[in-house]
Design a protein around this motif. Structure first.
Motif, short mmCIF file in Angstrom:
data_model
loop_
_atom_site.label_atom_id
_atom_site.label_comp_id
_atom_site.label_asym_id
_atom_site.label_seq_id
_atom_site.Cartn_x
_atom_site.Cartn_y
_atom_site.Cartn_z
N ARG A 227 15.33 39.31 -3.04
CA ARG A 227 15.95 37.96 -2.73
C ARG A 227 15.65 37.44 -1.49
O ARG A 227 15.35 38.09 -0.50
N ARG A 229 16.56 34.49 1.18
CA ARG A 229 17.28 33.74 1.79
C ARG A 229 16.97 33.19 2.99
O ARG A 229 16.62 34.08 4.07
N SER A 230 16.76 31.85 3.25
CA SER A 230 16.26 31.28 4.36
C SER A 230 16.71 29.79 4.60
O SER A 230 16.55 29.15 3.68
N ASP A 233 18.23 27.68 1.49
CA ASP A 233 17.60 28.07 0.22
C ASP A 233 17.91 29.74 -0.04
O ASP A 233 17.97 30.43 0.97
N GLU A 234 18.00 29.71 -1.31
CA GLU A 234 18.11 31.30 -1.77
C GLU A 234 17.44 31.35 -3.21
O GLU A 234 17.75 30.31 -4.25
N LEU A 280 20.35 28.92 -8.63
CA LEU A 280 19.35 29.63 -8.00
C LEU A 280 17.98 29.65 -8.84
O LEU A 280 18.14 29.73 -10.17
#
Length: 313
Positions: A227, A229-230, A233-234, A280
């Motif tokens: 995964r 996540r930043s 965004d994911e 996503l």
């Protein structure tokens, strides 16, 4: 998400993380859909030619013109912070694979492909093996003067505890992959364990603030996803959770390589539900074409909504 094409391969940017891919090979796996996905519902294939061709089905070219499944062997290259992370490691060169002759004693230009996206073996900080099948661990090692040594000498190799236990020949596990799995252990797993470069994990493992590994069993006991996540965004790198968009149409379509089909179905259903609800992107290990995609709910199931802006392969 932003896209740039200034490098030889398109690069996607999610928050502070960039994603590109290095392709080892792409083409027919030599199996018809009913061989690759035994017991599949024909409705998962019929009426979906536009979605499946030319990237996921192709004709084998013989007199019967059978449709065969098309797959990519590729590595996702992530740059997160100051580190370079490889997600899965392909089939590899020089490996003896008697159970899969098409993978035996290959001589591909995979390392040249990595170099084309700016990655030398010594630059790699982390290698993620989402699971320990032959086509995900092959480039873990290279043959040097008759000895298997880690291809990425400075990397930490992340391997799921459950798969390490399952594939260790000493465990005597019964597997659909047959005795060839012992060869994989000897040439692609044991050498990096012996080099002290393996970190095993179970359940979940945080690589950094943006990247987390999570268990997603079924395909193998230790199968996992990554995964990302930043920022806002994911996205999900879903490994071998699925091998064809037909499995979006019918989550109960399992490949012949799934060790536990019931658990694999449940994992797909869970991941598709989350991906549909959150919008996503998902990046499977073996999708050719643009590879990344989104799903949406349709009736009691799911459908492909759209594709990532990557050049088709």
């Amino acid at each position: 998400m932003t896209t740039t094409t200034t490098s030889p391969a398109p690069t996607l940017t999610f928050g502070d993380v960039t994603v590109t891919r290095a392709v080892e090979s792409v083409g027919s796996i030599g199996m018809t859909p009913d061989q690759f996905f035994p017991g599949t519902d024909p409705a998962a294939w019929e009426g979906h030619e536009e979605m499946l061709r030319p990237h996921f089905l192709e004709d084998d070219g013989d007199s019967t013109m059978r449709s065969t499944s098309r797959v990519a062997m590729q590595t996702w290259v992530l740059r997160s912070g100051s580190r370079t992370i490889l997600v899965d490691a392909g089939v590899g060169n020089d490996k003896d694979r008697p159970d899969v002759p098409g993978w035996s004693h290959l001589r591909t230009g995979f390392l040249d492909g990595l170099a084309a996206v700016g990655v030398r073996p010594e630059d790699v900080d982390v290698v993620v093996n989402t699971h320990l099948h032959a086509d995900h661990v092959g480039w873990n090692t290279s043959l040097v003067d008759g000895t298997w040594v880690p291809t990425f000498p400075n990397a930490q190799y992340l391997m799921p505890v459950e798969d390490l236990a399952f594939w260790d020949p000493a465990a005597g596990s019964r597997t659909i992959m047959g005795p060839g799995a012992h060869t994989v252990w000897a040439d692609s797993i044991l050498p990096v364990i012996a080099a002290g470069q393996v970190t095993s994990w179970s359940g979940a493992h945080r690589i950094d603030d943006a990247l987390t590994l999570e268990a997603a069993p079924g395909h193998t006991p230790g199968a996992s996803i990554l995964r990302l996540r930043s920022g806002a965004d994911e996205v999900l790198f879903v490994g071998d959770t699925l091998h064809s968009p037909a499995q979006v149409v019918d989550v109960h379509t399992s490949s012949c390589f799934d060790e536990d089909t019931v658990t694999a179905h449940a994992t797909r259903d869970r991941l598709f539900g989350e991906a549909a609800d959150k919008g996503l992107l998902m990046f499977p290990a073996h999708f050719a074409g643009p590879s990344g995609f989104r799903v949406e709910r349709r009736g009691d199931g799911f459908a492909v909504r759209d594709w990532a802006p990557l050049t088709a392969i």
